[in-house]
Design an enzyme around this catalytic site. Structure first.
Site, PDB file in Angstrom:
ATOM      1  N   GLU A  90       0.819  -1.212   0.000  1.00  0.00           N
ATOM      2  CA  GLU A  90       0.000   0.000   0.000  1.00  0.00           C
ATOM      3  C   GLU A  90       0.858   1.269   0.000  1.00  0.00           C
ATOM      4  O   GLU A  90       0.534   2.244  -0.675  1.00  0.00           O
ATOM      5  CB  GLU A  90      -0.920   0.004   1.232  1.00  0.00           C
ATOM      6  CG  GLU A  90      -1.866   1.189   1.258  1.00  0.00           C
ATOM      7  CD  GLU A  90      -2.718   1.213   2.515  1.00  0.00           C
ATOM      8  OE1 GLU A  90      -3.615   2.057   2.582  1.00  0.00           O
ATOM      9  OE2 GLU A  90      -2.462   0.400   3.424  1.00  0.00           O
ATOM     10  N   ASP A  91       1.958   1.264   0.770  1.00  0.00           N
ATOM     11  CA  ASP A  91       2.714   2.497   1.002  1.00  0.00           C
ATOM     12  C   ASP A  91       4.034   2.615   0.245  1.00  0.00           C
ATOM     13  O   ASP A  91       4.663   3.671   0.269  1.00  0.00           O
ATOM     14  CB  ASP A  91       3.009   2.645   2.505  1.00  0.00           C
ATOM     15  CG  ASP A  91       1.736   2.812   3.315  1.00  0.00           C
ATOM     16  OD1 ASP A  91       0.713   3.203   2.729  1.00  0.00           O
ATOM     17  OD2 ASP A  91       1.769   2.545   4.531  1.00  0.00           O
TER      18      ASP A  91
END
Length: 741
Positions: A90-91
């Site tokens: 996600e990051d």
């Protein structure tokens, strides 16, 4: 940052990683260690330039989540690797396919589940409810997804101090509303208790500190009492040559506060601020026998309260929890709660599903938990209702106490407390529920709404002409039964769809109104129907008439909005969708103190569900087209709304204005005596200069129950009044009313 500071951070990262490896309890051979080290290095490199709100390196978070998963939940290599990498997809620029190539399909599947939870768009009003429903959907794939998510939430709660007040309230409410019940249902009692405690700490900081200080003051007495209580038990257990440990387990501030609220008593009147856990170290084949031997020893020393006896050893809870719970009269006339369980049962009590999983591999069985997970998967896959409605129904069953009942063939069925014949029928089969007309319970005929008791044996009686109806929602408590009834009613109402649509079209034509989505939605809202299908059904069955449609869509006069009672400063409201139900009461509008940078008046409404007054810790919830709802932060309705509409929370601050008063209520229990009413009214009216709106009294056998509604300026004055009332010798108890009709 200086080179020295960077070096210190690097050493701290390595130290935390070493702690993770030391606390990792499951199998860890060379390959296991090598794979975890590989995941750690990948995560550290991916997050090297990222920092948390606290200013700390971001890598601290995945290491701590992995440590919680390993030590406090008891998960193994796959889960530890997944926890270390849970934010990378996600990051960072790392792709799921890369993780699959390095660590295999199982790790990739878990990380994908965690990423999907976090990726859900939060641009709509139901976003958080959708997120929670998505979390529950992960149970259908791999329960380790939700276990790691709980570890992630626990670490976020432990580091919540650096967040804004609004973020703290949103996170705390969401945690209390869904994550703590989920942890409970999966048997993670330690995690559940800490999540509750931290939620309480950030949502009610003053009350939390007050209770913690009082608990600290009692600590020395508690230790002395525990030593006195446990000595004779220890002496007798040693005679039986049992291996055991006796532990004093302090209760959480949250659980004590709940007891204070439920029993309407102050902290000083609570005796059981701790429980005694007796852990028997016995072989699995002998553990039940030795636990009952310990029970016999304790009850031969201290007199038990049979009304508070619970046997979870013979019939464990659905989440695997097993223990004997007893309450005995200890020294100095104090009741003491005692839990007896084996070392194996204690591990299940602390680590829940993970411990069950490990024991299952060793040949142990927990059919109850597997059955619950299976039912959950089935319910989630079948449900097509609104996320908020589903979460509300499902959540009620997550945290409820259980009863155990039996089918005619002796099969055990776990149900929540207050479950009925109809709940039982639907737990067996949908058709059995839809055609249920009653039951033979222990050879006695009972109706469908009869509340079952533990130990009941139930045989359902059916009729082919029976059909579910709206009243049945009042007869059930389980999410499964409600879902089945909704589906049955929906299928029945589909038959009326065309007739209802045609009738509404005719009504619009007669009233010369456009057959538009706006007009239909207004009817749905005003008639409080559950959607178009329900609206068409009511039209087709003449429950909604032409006159009612005209009154709603063509009102003869504009209804002037009732003036609001008071105002608060807050930052500019965000654009958000409107929720289904909002419990507010509009009051007289007053001038508002405006936040710096703002230059307009804003309307507020005091919520009737908790009736906040100046001095209460409050929050605001903003929805387009409505006055801002003001709730006390401990209000159950507010907790539910904040958990589902966290982005709608705004800061609210009291601005006391001269002459402005608020409605509050008190309940008083007292000994009946001539002149008592005069004493009370004189104190309220003359000493405190407060106006009484209503005064109701009921007298039964020398005791009176009094309800007083009065207008006050702030909580300080109300608290002072309560203390003065308690000083009257005839008065037994004084309690503030949360909800005033």
């Amino acid at each position: 940052m200086t080179n020295t500071e960077l070096e210190q951070e690097r050493l701290e990262i390595l130290r935390r990683y070493k702690v993770l490896i030391e606390l990792w309890e499951t199998r860890k051979d060379t390959v296991d260690r090598w794979m975890v080290r590989k995941a750690f290095r990948l995560a550290a490199d991916a997050h090297k330039d990222m920092r948390r709100k606290t200013g700390e390196p971001f890598i601290y978070h995945p290491i701590e989540v992995a440590t919680i998963a390993a030590s406090e939940i008891g998960l193994g290599r796959t889960a530890i690797i997944s926890a270390l990498l849970h934010d990378t997809v996600e990051d960072t620029e790392i792709r799921l396919s890369e993780i699959r190539g390095m660590f295999g399909d199982e790790v990739a599947k878990i990380i994908d589940g965690l990423t999907k939870i976090d990726e859900i768009s939060d641009s709509t009003s139901t976003a958080q409810a959708e997120t929670l429903k998505k979390i529950l959907f992960t149970l259908t794939d791999d329960v380790r997804v939700i276990l790691i998510k709980l570890a992630d939430r626990l670490h976020n709660m432990r580091t919540l101090e650096s967040m804004t007040r609004e973020k703290q309230l949103k996170t705390a409410s969401e945690t209390l509303y869904i994550y703590a019940p989920l942890a409970y249902r999966l048997g993670l009692y330690a995690v559940k208790s800490e999540l509750e405690e931290l939620s309480f700490k950030y949502s009610q900081p003053e009350i939390y500190r007050d209770i913690k200080e009082k608990m600290l003051a009692k600590k020395e007495f508690q230790k002395e009492f525990f030593d006195e209580f446990s000595k004779p038990i220890s002496k007798e257990l040693k005679k039986l040559k049992q291996k055991f440990s006796i532990v004093c387990t302090p209760k959480t501030a949250y659980s004590i506060w709940q007891k204070m609220r439920n029993d309407e008593i102050p902290f000083e009147e609570i005796d059981d601020t701790f429980a005694v856990d007796i852990i028997i170290d016995a072989e699995p084949t002998k553990e039940k026998l030795e636990c009952w031997a310990a029970y016999s020893v304790i009850t031969s020393i201290y007199l038990p309260n049979n009304k508070k006896f619970q046997d979870w050893i013979s019939t464990p809870k659905a989440n695997g929890y097993a223990a004997i719970h007893i309450t005995v009269m200890g020294p100095q006339g104090h009741w003491v709660e005692v839990h007896i369980r084996s070392k194996r049962m204690d591990e299940v009590a602390k680590k829940g599903y993970a411990a069950h999983w490990k024991q299952k591999e060793n040949g142990s069985n927990n059919a109850g938990l597997e059955e619950w997970l299976g039912t959950t998967r089935e319910l989630l896959n079948e449900s097509d209702e609104q996320a908020i409605d589903f979460i509300n129904d499902f959540k009620k069953n997550l945290f409820s106490d259980e009863i155990i009942v039996f089918t005619p063939k002796g099969k055990i069925v776990n149900l929540p407390i207050d479950a009925t014949v109809l709940d039982f029928a639907y737990s067996i089969h949908t058709d059995l529920g839809n055609q249920c007309i009653g039951a033979n319970i222990n050879h006695r005929l009972m109706p469908i709404d009869y509340q079952l008791k533990s130990g009941d044996q139930i045989e359902i009686i059916t009729s082919k002409i029976q059909q579910p109806n709206e009243r049945w929602f009042n007869y059930v408590v389980t999410a499964r039964a409600k879902s089945r009834i909704k589906n049955a009613l929906k299928n029945e109402r589909k038959k009326f769809r065309e007739a209802g649509r045609e009738k509404l079209s005719n009504f619009f034509e007669q009233l010369k109104l456009e057959n538009s989505k706006v007009n239909i939605n207004k009817l749905i809202k005003e008639k409080k129907t559950k959607g178009r299908l329900d609206l068409y059904h009511q039209l087709a069955t003449d429950k909604i008439t032409l006159k009612e449609v005209k009154e709603i869509l063509l009102p003869q006069e504009t209804i002037v909005s009732r003036m609001r009672n008071f105002m608060f400063p807050f930052s500019k409201p965000k654009t958000i969708d409107f929720p289904k139900e909002i419990a507010t009461e509009n009051k007289d509008k007053q001038e508002t103190e405006v936040a710096e940078g703002e230059a307009k008046e804003l309307e507020y409404a005091v919520s009737r569900c908790c009736n906040p007054i100046p001095g209460d810790d409050v929050i605001g919830l903003v929805f387009p087209g409505e006055p801002i709802q003001i709730h006390r932060t401990d209000c159950n309705v507010a907790i539910k709304l904040m958990s589902q509409y966290g982005k709608n929370i705004v800061k609210a601050k009291w601005k006391q204005q001269e002459g402005i008063v608020f409605l509050a209520g008190l309940t008083i229990k007292a000994v009946d005596k001539i002149g008592l009413i005069q004493t009370l009214t004189k104190m309220i009216s003359e000493e405190f200069q407060l106006n009484i709106r209503s005064f109701n009294l009921e007298s039964v056998e020398g005791l009176v129950d009094i309800t007083v509604k009065l207008y006050v300026n702030n909580t300080e004055k109300l608290k002072h009044l309560i203390q003065r009332l308690k000083s009257i010798k005839e008065i037994i108890k004084v309690t503030r009313i949360d909800k005033i009709g």
